[in-house]
Design an enzyme around this catalytic site. Structure first.
Site, mmCIF file in Angstrom:
data_model
loop_
_atom_site.group_PDB
_atom_site.id
_atom_site.type_symbol
_atom_site.label_atom_id
_atom_site.label_comp_id
_atom_site.label_asym_id
_atom_site.label_seq_id
_atom_site.Cartn_x
_atom_site.Cartn_y
_atom_site.Cartn_z
ATOM 1 N N SER A 138 39.879 48.834 34.019
ATOM 2 C CA SER A 138 40.940 47.675 34.152
ATOM 3 C C SER A 138 42.253 46.599 33.227
ATOM 4 O O SER A 138 40.944 47.018 32.363
ATOM 5 C CB SER A 138 39.869 45.862 34.822
ATOM 6 O OG SER A 138 41.313 45.281 34.793
ATOM 7 N N TYR A 151 34.434 38.815 35.962
ATOM 8 C CA TYR A 151 35.044 40.214 36.263
ATOM 9 C C TYR A 151 36.131 41.058 34.724
ATOM 10 O O TYR A 151 34.788 41.703 34.830
ATOM 11 C CB TYR A 151 35.797 40.274 37.252
ATOM 12 C CG TYR A 151 36.302 41.433 37.371
ATOM 13 C CD1 TYR A 151 35.659 42.420 38.003
ATOM 14 C CD2 TYR A 151 37.944 42.408 37.296
ATOM 15 C CE1 TYR A 151 36.308 43.404 38.418
ATOM 16 C CE2 TYR A 151 38.182 43.258 37.655
ATOM 17 C CZ TYR A 151 37.767 44.083 37.968
ATOM 18 O OH TYR A 151 38.288 45.316 38.384
#
Length: 336
Positions: A138, A151
């Site tokens: 990501s 995260y």
């Protein structure tokens, strides 16, 4: 001979869209997740598209379970060609509102789940001296944002772990490859079943892309794994490079905008979360690949050009960075 692909997090979102893509290629697709409803529906889709599915319910936080997946995959289909780590878990909340147990669980799934999957794949690929591992990363693995500290930490850890592993494989002269496909904001069901302590429904930070865009990037990375990483979506490129040029400006920008941009009042909360237990127990619970933001998600991006042509990527990144940094400077200046 058909390609054999293992996909963790295959019951929904990017993993589900990637499973469909490999189904269209006629691949042997090993579907790994906890939710029975999503796995069963994904298997039906893969078969209908021309692939051969194998459902493997598993929690990737447990290394014994990822190893059992690898064993079952090779027993059914023969050698694993591609292993794609895509499992997800998170909590949307400020750091001091996330419990130690929640933080541990997120790390065990979103980071150690990738380590466990990689280990299980390498145990079979290294003796054969072939195979590819794709980590679904990501932009948040390089540029953290508020409300997703666990995260973001996991995605940063994946980058560090994968870079270290890559140097070890190079030292060995191994023909096993590992690469990272860095993702933008994607319209997946995770925003409807992620644990959240926000006042409104969580959402991806716009611009938002459809899971099929992400799946094409993952498959391209698997097909061409020699590059260290691939950026999927122009916003991923812009975010990563803007952070390198103007990190302090981005800190101020995200402090002002990062809370509101991750919440929407247009979608009601579901009241469900899948952090410790899956929420898709049967066919009626299947969420598919898409989330609640189809109306605002893009079905295509610069990704089709960016991931294929490094020179164009550099030019696009430069233009996007200049635009983003300029916008951030204007906002921070006007808000000062």
């Amino acid at each position: 001979m058909s390609l054999t692909v293992v996909i963790t997090g295959a019951s929904a979102g990017i993993g589900r869209a990637t499973a469909r893509l490999y189904g269209r290629r006629g691949a042997n697709v090993v579907l790994v997740a906890r939710g029975e409803g999503g796995l069963a529906a994904a298997a039906d889709e893969v078969a209908a598209l021309g692939g051969r599915p194998l459902v493997q319910p598993a929690d990737v936080a447990d290394p014994a379970q990822t190893d059992a997946v690898a064993e079952a995959a090779e027993k059914e289909f023969g050698p694993i060609d591609v292993w794609i780590n895509c499992a997800f878990a998170s909590v949307f909340a400020p750091f001091d509102e996330i419990t130690p147990e929640e933080y541990r669980r997120i790390t065990e799934v979103a980071y150690l789940g990738f380590v466990n999957g990689t280990r299980s794949a390498l145990a079979r690929m290294l003796p054969r001296d072939r195979g590819t591992i794709v980590q679904v990363g990501s932009a948040l693995g390089e540029r953290s944002i508020p409300l997703q500290s666990a995260y973001c930490g996991a995605k940063h850890a994946i980058n560090g772990f994968t870079s270290s592993l890559r140097t070890e494989l190079l030292h060995r002269g191994s023909h096993v490859h590992v690469t990272v496909a860095q993702m933008p904001a994607v319209n997946t069901p995770q925003f409807g079943w992620v644990r959240s302590r926000l006042s409104q429904h969580p959402m991806p930070v716009p611009p938002i892309y459809q899971p099929e865009v992400a799946a094409r990037g993952v498959a391209y990375a698997a097909d061409h794994p020699r590059r260290k990483q691939y950026y999927v979506g122009a916003t991923t490129v812009a975010t990563i490079w803007a952070n390198r040029f103007a990190p302090a400006l981005l800190d101020r920008y995200l402090a002002r905008t990062g809370f509101d941009s991750q919440q929407t009042d247009s979608v009601p909360p579901t009241g469900q979360d899948n952090l410790f237990e899956p929420v898709d127990h049967g066919p009626a619970d299947d969420r598919g690949a898409h989330g609640a933001f189809d109306d605002s998600a893009h079905g295509r991006s610069w990704e089709e050009t960016l991931v294929r042509h490094p020179a164009v990527t550099a030019l696009g990144a430069g233009a996007a960075v200049l635009g983003m940094v300029g916008a951030v400077r204007r906002l921070t200046s006007s808000s000062a």
